[in-house]
Design an enzyme around this catalytic site. Sequence first.
Site, mmCIF file in Angstrom:
data_model
loop_
_atom_site.group_PDB
_atom_site.id
_atom_site.type_symbol
_atom_site.label_atom_id
_atom_site.label_comp_id
_atom_site.label_asym_id
_atom_site.label_seq_id
_atom_site.Cartn_x
_atom_site.Cartn_y
_atom_site.Cartn_z
ATOM 1 N N ASP A 108 78.996 75.635 66.096
ATOM 2 C CA ASP A 108 80.396 75.990 66.359
ATOM 3 C C ASP A 108 81.156 74.884 67.078
ATOM 4 O O ASP A 108 82.091 75.142 67.841
ATOM 5 C CB ASP A 108 80.490 77.302 67.177
ATOM 6 C CG ASP A 108 79.801 78.443 66.461
ATOM 7 O OD1 ASP A 108 79.836 78.479 65.218
ATOM 8 O OD2 ASP A 108 79.221 79.312 67.146
ATOM 9 N N LYS A 136 82.783 71.795 63.141
ATOM 10 C CA LYS A 136 82.384 70.976 61.974
ATOM 11 C C LYS A 136 83.294 71.257 60.780
ATOM 12 O O LYS A 136 83.592 70.359 59.994
ATOM 13 C CB LYS A 136 80.915 71.274 61.599
ATOM 14 C CG LYS A 136 79.940 70.948 62.711
ATOM 15 C CD LYS A 136 78.535 71.397 62.373
ATOM 16 C CE LYS A 136 78.373 72.905 62.290
ATOM 17 N NZ LYS A 136 78.528 73.632 63.563
ATOM 18 N N GLY A 175 79.451 79.689 60.059
ATOM 19 C CA GLY A 175 80.831 80.155 59.915
ATOM 20 C C GLY A 175 81.716 78.982 60.284
ATOM 21 O O GLY A 175 81.776 78.588 61.450
ATOM 22 N N HIS A 176 82.332 78.368 59.297
ATOM 23 C CA HIS A 176 83.136 77.168 59.521
ATOM 24 C C HIS A 176 84.602 77.498 59.284
ATOM 25 O O HIS A 176 84.963 77.985 58.213
ATOM 26 C CB HIS A 176 82.664 76.037 58.591
ATOM 27 C CG HIS A 176 81.264 75.574 58.889
ATOM 28 N ND1 HIS A 176 80.666 74.519 58.251
ATOM 29 C CD2 HIS A 176 80.350 76.023 59.792
ATOM 30 C CE1 HIS A 176 79.447 74.355 58.737
ATOM 31 N NE2 HIS A 176 79.232 75.256 59.660
ATOM 32 N N GLN A 197 75.095 74.745 61.820
ATOM 33 C CA GLN A 197 74.442 74.884 63.133
ATOM 34 C C GLN A 197 74.571 73.563 63.914
ATOM 35 O O GLN A 197 75.550 72.874 63.740
ATOM 36 C CB GLN A 197 72.961 75.301 62.991
ATOM 37 C CG GLN A 197 72.763 76.734 62.484
ATOM 38 C CD GLN A 197 72.924 76.882 60.980
ATOM 39 O OE1 GLN A 197 72.263 76.204 60.216
ATOM 40 N NE2 GLN A 197 73.811 77.764 60.538
HETATM 41 P P1 GDP Z 1 81.948 75.187 63.158
HETATM 42 O O1 GDP Z 1 80.942 76.266 62.926
HETATM 43 O O2 GDP Z 1 81.340 73.978 63.809
HETATM 44 O O3 GDP Z 1 82.746 74.810 61.944
HETATM 45 O O4 GDP Z 1 82.987 75.795 64.215
HETATM 46 P P2 GDP Z 1 83.658 77.259 64.174
HETATM 47 O O5 GDP Z 1 84.676 77.292 63.106
HETATM 48 O O6 GDP Z 1 82.593 78.328 64.156
HETATM 49 O O7 GDP Z 1 84.276 77.345 65.613
HETATM 50 C C1 GDP Z 1 85.260 76.462 66.034
HETATM 51 C C2 GDP Z 1 86.525 77.274 66.375
HETATM 52 O O8 GDP Z 1 87.411 76.463 67.105
HETATM 53 C C3 GDP Z 1 87.306 77.695 65.134
HETATM 54 O O9 GDP Z 1 87.966 78.905 65.403
HETATM 55 C C4 GDP Z 1 88.314 76.555 64.954
HETATM 56 O O10 GDP Z 1 89.488 76.975 64.263
HETATM 57 C C5 GDP Z 1 88.615 76.237 66.379
HETATM 58 N N1 GDP Z 1 88.959 74.830 66.655
HETATM 59 C C6 GDP Z 1 88.441 73.694 66.111
HETATM 60 N N2 GDP Z 1 88.938 72.605 66.744
HETATM 61 C C7 GDP Z 1 89.761 73.080 67.701
HETATM 62 C C8 GDP Z 1 90.543 72.459 68.731
HETATM 63 O O11 GDP Z 1 90.554 71.250 68.895
HETATM 64 N N3 GDP Z 1 91.242 73.281 69.565
HETATM 65 C C9 GDP Z 1 91.237 74.632 69.449
HETATM 66 N N4 GDP Z 1 91.967 75.339 70.279
HETATM 67 N N5 GDP Z 1 90.515 75.250 68.484
HETATM 68 C C10 GDP Z 1 89.780 74.483 67.657
HETATM 69 P P1 IMO Z 2 77.673 77.130 62.534
HETATM 70 O O1 IMO Z 2 77.328 76.351 61.286
HETATM 71 C C1 IMO Z 2 76.164 78.938 66.230
HETATM 72 C C2 IMO Z 2 72.180 80.751 66.041
HETATM 73 C C3 IMO Z 2 72.039 82.258 66.201
HETATM 74 C C4 IMO Z 2 70.667 82.320 66.867
HETATM 75 C C5 IMO Z 2 69.893 81.209 66.179
HETATM 76 C C6 IMO Z 2 69.008 81.675 65.020
HETATM 77 O O2 IMO Z 2 78.850 78.008 62.396
HETATM 78 O O3 IMO Z 2 77.747 76.200 63.709
HETATM 79 P P2 IMO Z 2 69.561 82.453 62.530
HETATM 80 O O4 IMO Z 2 70.414 83.571 62.023
HETATM 81 O O5 IMO Z 2 69.975 81.106 62.072
HETATM 82 O O6 IMO Z 2 68.090 82.705 62.315
HETATM 83 O O7 IMO Z 2 69.766 82.504 64.136
HETATM 84 O O8 IMO Z 2 70.871 80.300 65.681
HETATM 85 N N1 IMO Z 2 73.095 80.316 64.964
HETATM 86 C C7 IMO Z 2 74.297 79.758 65.193
HETATM 87 N N2 IMO Z 2 74.970 79.558 66.340
HETATM 88 N N3 IMO Z 2 76.693 78.511 65.059
HETATM 89 C C8 IMO Z 2 76.011 78.683 63.891
HETATM 90 O O9 IMO Z 2 76.421 78.139 62.727
HETATM 91 C C9 IMO Z 2 74.777 79.371 63.930
HETATM 92 N N4 IMO Z 2 73.876 79.732 62.981
HETATM 93 C C10 IMO Z 2 72.840 80.293 63.629
HETATM 94 O O10 IMO Z 2 73.059 82.780 67.010
HETATM 95 O O11 IMO Z 2 70.778 81.975 68.232
HETATM 96 MG MG MG Z 3 80.634 78.309 63.337
#
Ligand code: GDP
Ligand code: IMO
Ligand code: MG
Length: 434
Positions: A13, A16, A40-41, A224
């Site tokens: 998270d 990416k 979840g991206h 991840q």
């Molecule tokens: P990922 O799994 O690495 O793609 O990240 P996620 O999408 O799960 O979580 C990142 C969250 O932060 C998402 O809701 C993005 O829309 C948000 N986000 C990304 N960059 C920024 C930033 O620079 N500032 C803020 N406020 N939100 C951001």
């Molecule tokens: P993105 O790509 C954050 C965490 C779960 C748990 C561990 C193992 O959005 O960054 P799993 O279901 O993979 O067997 O769970 O990994 N986890 C993540 N945490 N971002 C993710 O993906 C994750 N995918 C799995 O919360 O601790």
């Molecule tokens: Mg994510």
Amino acid sequence: MPATVIVGLQWGDEGKGKATDFLSEQVRWVVRYQGGDNAGHTIVLGTEVFKLHLVPSGVLYPHIVPLIGPGVVVNPATLIGELDGLAARGVDTSRVRVSHACHVIMPYHVAEDRASEARLGRAGIGTTHRGIGPAYADRASRVGLRMEDLLDETALRRKLERLVPDKNAWLAQIGDEGRPFAVEALVESALSWGVRLREQIADTTTLIQDALRAGDHALFEGAQGTLLDLDHGSYPFVTSSSPVAGGACTGGGIGPLQVTAVIGIMKAYTTRVGAGPYPTELLDEIGEGIAMRGHEFGTTTGRRRRVGWFDAVPLRYAVDVNSVSSIILNKLDILSGIDEIRLCVAYEINGRRVERWPASAEEVARAKPIYETFPGWPEELHAARTPDDLPPNARAYVGALAALAGVPITLVSVGPERTQTVILDDRPLAAGRG
Ligand code: GDP
Ligand code: IMO
Ligand code: MG
């Protein structure tokens, strides 16, 4: 033949999705190489929010070919739902290809994941319940189904007839209350997924090799993060794949010498979902404030993410194990309004100062963070676009992070939207260090 790997440097998270979308303007291919719909991206384009679980984050650009490489485990029902959802919003998904060699997450994998977490109770990993671990376990045991099996009724039935009785027996033994899985119903579902995905199942390794040979630029989008890596994270509180940059080779279908740059993604603080040691975790109102301002709720499960100060101890380790060439820093805007920002530079373990990321989860659990403090800044950063738009205290904090990492920070993100990005170096895709 440039190939750039995008890798999370923390516990996932890191943003990416936003980074991959931002960089996609300059490349032709975006390849997911591991994980599954546990990812979840998020991409924000104007007022539109896209949450992608399996489809690569370049999909919003018409010039991108999005590939799901052989290292990904695919829940076909999720993939079909995601493709349909994107199409309904006007996104052309016809170019998406999924490797014939991807292992399939079947309904019994999801049941196994839930049942084993329930059995572990408070000692559980806190998985996303998407069946990721059980699907990778079957792959390693060489009993899994691959995407190509969805197109071959004979192979499908033979494999399921062999496997499903074992799955039902195990689930019954550990007290799972669901109904046993029936081979015929599973065959029927799997064949219907095959019919729907037939045009999209392909040999993605040949596609990407031909593209690199032709001189195209490809991004390999990790899911991840390094600290959740099966080998390099704090086992057993990890996922079951290889998010590190090396995973882009095995899971994306390229060789190590084809990787030309590795871009590490991190946020200006840390978060973690699920169980496991977390030395800089904030359990006070500062942490609550960051979680609320940063909307730190899981994109896949909706769970509140744990929040902590930035930790440079695993950062140095992540830069090394991924051979990171440059960094994109996200969510700097979320730290606005905090009087004093802390940054962990070392741990105290059993009375000794430790600067290396400890090898065992038990040792990490005993680590007490040693902090350096930085004066904060009251200004909102959302409108910043150039380095000069950042307050001096924010620039000093970014400079300290880059110095600790030992590699340049090229982009700083100050909001979720594609354009809310400060460019420190206008060549973020430049080839890596020599
Ligand atoms: P990922 O799994 O690495 O793609 O990240 P996620 O999408 O799960 O979580 C990142 C969250 O932060 C998402 O809701 C993005 O829309 C948000 N986000 C990304 N960059 C920024 C930033 O620079 N500032 C803020 N406020 N939100 C951001
Ligand atoms: P993105 O790509 C954050 C965490 C779960 C748990 C561990 C193992 O959005 O960054 P799993 O279901 O993979 O067997 O769970 O990994 N986890 C993540 N945490 N971002 C993710 O993906 C994750 N995918 C799995 O919360 O601790
Ligand atoms: Mg994510």
